[in-house]
Design a protein around this motif. Structure first.
Motif, mmCIF file in Angstrom:
data_model
loop_
_atom_site.group_PDB
_atom_site.id
_atom_site.type_symbol
_atom_site.label_atom_id
_atom_site.label_comp_id
_atom_site.label_asym_id
_atom_site.label_seq_id
_atom_site.Cartn_x
_atom_site.Cartn_y
_atom_site.Cartn_z
ATOM 1 N N THR A 74 0.809 -1.020 0.136
ATOM 2 C CA THR A 74 0.219 -0.239 0.224
ATOM 3 C C THR A 74 0.686 1.292 0.134
ATOM 4 O O THR A 74 0.288 2.212 -0.207
ATOM 5 N N THR A 75 2.267 0.654 -0.160
ATOM 6 C CA THR A 75 3.128 2.189 -0.066
ATOM 7 C C THR A 75 4.520 2.617 -1.378
ATOM 8 O O THR A 75 4.080 1.162 -1.741
ATOM 9 N N TRP B 197 7.970 -5.230 -6.097
ATOM 10 C CA TRP B 197 7.146 -5.693 -7.932
ATOM 11 C C TRP B 197 8.417 -4.936 -8.494
ATOM 12 O O TRP B 197 8.594 -5.034 -9.504
ATOM 13 N N THR B 198 8.577 -3.748 -8.840
ATOM 14 C CA THR B 198 9.606 -2.122 -9.188
ATOM 15 C C THR B 198 9.873 -1.752 -8.347
ATOM 16 O O THR B 198 8.914 -1.345 -8.166
ATOM 17 N N SER B 199 10.611 -1.380 -8.752
ATOM 18 C CA SER B 199 11.312 -0.234 -7.935
ATOM 19 C C SER B 199 11.128 1.489 -8.175
ATOM 20 O O SER B 199 11.213 2.251 -7.575
ATOM 21 N N ASP B 200 10.758 1.549 -9.718
ATOM 22 C CA ASP B 200 9.700 3.058 -10.304
ATOM 23 C C ASP B 200 8.350 2.785 -9.458
ATOM 24 O O ASP B 200 7.289 2.187 -10.283
ATOM 25 N N THR B 201 7.822 2.943 -8.302
ATOM 26 C CA THR B 201 6.399 3.053 -8.422
ATOM 27 C C THR B 201 6.070 4.274 -7.762
ATOM 28 O O THR B 201 6.878 5.070 -6.991
ATOM 29 N N GLU B 202 4.313 5.181 -8.033
ATOM 30 C CA GLU B 202 4.736 5.802 -7.458
ATOM 31 C C GLU B 202 3.138 6.501 -7.274
ATOM 32 O O GLU B 202 2.201 6.185 -8.582
ATOM 33 N N GLY B 203 2.653 6.909 -6.576
ATOM 34 C CA GLY B 203 1.570 7.156 -6.548
ATOM 35 C C GLY B 203 0.561 6.598 -5.518
ATOM 36 O O GLY B 203 -0.470 6.555 -5.387
ATOM 37 N N ALA B 204 0.639 5.667 -4.905
ATOM 38 C CA ALA B 204 0.263 4.763 -3.785
ATOM 39 C C ALA B 204 -0.421 5.722 -2.721
ATOM 40 O O ALA B 204 0.077 6.610 -1.959
ATOM 41 N N GLY B 205 -1.268 4.895 -1.967
ATOM 42 C CA GLY B 205 -2.679 5.988 -1.326
ATOM 43 C C GLY B 205 -4.038 5.228 -0.741
ATOM 44 O O GLY B 205 -4.003 3.940 -1.059
ATOM 45 N N GLY B 206 -4.649 6.161 -1.006
ATOM 46 C CA GLY B 206 -5.881 5.799 0.028
ATOM 47 C C GLY B 206 -7.147 5.241 -1.202
ATOM 48 O O GLY B 206 -6.131 5.069 -2.526
ATOM 49 N N VAL B 207 -8.327 5.183 -1.523
ATOM 50 C CA VAL B 207 -8.860 3.957 -2.554
ATOM 51 C C VAL B 207 -9.070 5.530 -3.078
ATOM 52 O O VAL B 207 -9.455 6.843 -2.431
ATOM 53 N N GLU C 221 -10.359 -0.980 -3.389
ATOM 54 C CA GLU C 221 -11.204 -1.252 -1.844
ATOM 55 C C GLU C 221 -8.819 -1.731 -0.825
ATOM 56 O O GLU C 221 -8.005 -1.916 -1.020
ATOM 57 N N LEU C 222 -9.119 -1.143 0.605
ATOM 58 C CA LEU C 222 -8.348 -1.542 0.984
ATOM 59 C C LEU C 222 -8.797 -1.573 3.032
ATOM 60 O O LEU C 222 -10.406 -1.258 3.072
ATOM 61 N N VAL C 223 -8.483 -3.210 3.129
ATOM 62 C CA VAL C 223 -9.401 -2.720 4.635
ATOM 63 C C VAL C 223 -8.137 -3.364 5.190
ATOM 64 O O VAL C 223 -6.875 -4.852 4.935
ATOM 65 N N THR C 224 -7.069 -2.611 6.614
ATOM 66 C CA THR C 224 -6.256 -2.608 6.998
ATOM 67 C C THR C 224 -5.577 -4.299 7.999
ATOM 68 O O THR C 224 -6.436 -4.349 8.560
ATOM 69 N N ASP C 225 -4.374 -4.380 6.966
ATOM 70 C CA ASP C 225 -4.195 -5.411 7.423
ATOM 71 C C ASP C 225 -4.558 -6.847 6.995
ATOM 72 O O ASP C 225 -4.568 -7.729 7.794
ATOM 73 N N ARG C 226 -5.461 -6.496 5.743
ATOM 74 C CA ARG C 226 -6.702 -8.112 5.465
ATOM 75 C C ARG C 226 -6.876 -7.872 4.084
ATOM 76 O O ARG C 226 -6.904 -8.829 2.970
ATOM 77 N N ARG C 227 -7.016 -6.809 3.144
ATOM 78 C CA ARG C 227 -7.602 -6.769 1.700
ATOM 79 C C ARG C 227 -6.664 -5.645 1.168
ATOM 80 O O ARG C 227 -6.663 -4.776 1.568
ATOM 81 N N VAL C 228 -6.150 -5.668 -0.058
ATOM 82 C CA VAL C 228 -6.061 -4.615 -1.154
ATOM 83 C C VAL C 228 -6.753 -5.435 -2.511
ATOM 84 O O VAL C 228 -6.391 -6.057 -3.063
ATOM 85 N N ARG C 229 -7.671 -4.221 -3.536
ATOM 86 C CA ARG C 229 -7.834 -4.545 -4.680
ATOM 87 C C ARG C 229 -7.214 -3.037 -4.895
ATOM 88 O O ARG C 229 -7.766 -2.449 -4.903
ATOM 89 N N TRP C 230 -7.145 -3.792 -7.107
ATOM 90 C CA TRP C 230 -6.603 -2.751 -7.426
ATOM 91 C C TRP C 230 -7.891 -2.730 -8.855
ATOM 92 O O TRP C 230 -7.946 -4.259 -9.072
ATOM 93 N N ARG C 231 -8.189 -1.845 -9.376
ATOM 94 C CA ARG C 231 -8.361 -2.237 -10.927
ATOM 95 C C ARG C 231 -7.512 -1.323 -11.271
ATOM 96 O O ARG C 231 -7.044 -0.152 -11.756
#
Lengths: 194, 194
Positions: free
Chosen positions: B69-70, B78-88, B107-117
């Protein structure tokens, strides 16, 4: 997988609605119940799941084919305790400790294709499944396309096996490219319980 | 995959036959063409494909959640060049060289679930797809169930990505357990062309 089930449920519900809808363009009365197709059968057809992998190996198709079709070859990358590999109709026994899966060889095309059908009862989730290795020689490598298909459902065990098959495809690649694979019991573990 | 297509074709043909068959138990005449459901839509629903993986990581769900999530966390596996991670609603840009995919956090459920589209056009085969990381804390490890779903078809590119996602799940595991992952450009290659 919830998503997968949602899709299947959507499919089944669409099918039933389409077949039994009380309105249509020509205002035809709904068909009698006996003409509603068996949606159970359709769901079964649609829900078969599959694991796929694809690696490029710097080695000849002939060398890879040997590693897929002989006890000595299979022992170098999947499990060191492999017995029974041979022509079409032979049953290969892959032991991981006390027991393991068996596969019947169902198709062999020299240096091109190997297909197995699961044989016996172990593990239960693999019953009815098949495995296909498809080899495609390119200029600088041989592409190995792997498929373990006809799973009854995409469950946690399929997800586990998907990761593990990826690990074993890399073991096959390593075996050709460095001379050393990581077959059981020297396989790379993907969780604490293995 | 031929097998998959055979299943879908069998499904579609079963559907059309069942809907238009000239005989049935009550000898009812076939329904008019307008009442035949749109099989194209059904095929589209049924053929969505999915990649799944499942690993057990000896580390806390909180630590893994941070790595998902960060920017700093995602850059480690995954890739060392990652930018923009944040909230839903945030859009994460994962660069592999000049370009790469973007995903919107849905979708973000702290310590439980991460979903991306998937967001944008690159790569084309990923348009409409989603990724789900599901974390389950156990006594001795945290299970990470990964799914990249809603692919339009199970083709060669899906097979390639299936293997590569397995590699990156092992990179995530290694990142937690040893402190060092293998993110791009130090990722493990699965074919000669990468």
């Amino acid at each position: 997988m919830p998503i997968f089930w949602l899709q299947i449920k959507a499919l089944a519900s669409y099918f039933v609605k389409a077949s039994t809808g009380s309105q249509n363009a020509n205002n035809i009365p709904p068909a009698p119940a006996s003409s509603i197709p068996n949606t159970d059968k359709i769901v079964t057809l649609a829900r078969m799941a599959e694991i796929r992998h694809r690696v490029g190996i710097q080695g000849s198709a002939a060398e890879i084919y040997r590693l897929l079709t002989t006890d000595a070859g299979l022992s170098q990358w999947w499990t060191s305790d492999t017995e029974g590999a041979g022509g079409v109709g032979s049953v290969i026994y892959f032991r991981f400790g006390d027991d393991g899966p068996r596969f019947e060889v169902t198709e062999l095309v020299t240096d091109r294709r190997v297909r197995w059908r699961h044989y016996g009862d172990m593990p239960g989730a693999w019953k009815g499944s098949e495995i296909l290795f498809d080899l495609q020689a390119e200029e600088k490598q041989t592409i190995v396309a792997f498929s373990h298909y006809n799973w009854p459902q995409a469950d946690d065990f399929l997800a586990h096996c998907s990761t593990k098959w990826g690990i074993f495809m890399m073991s096959l690649k390593s075996c050709v490219e460095t001379g050393t694979g990581q077959p059981y019991p020297d396989d790379i573990h993907i969780d604490f319980d293995e």
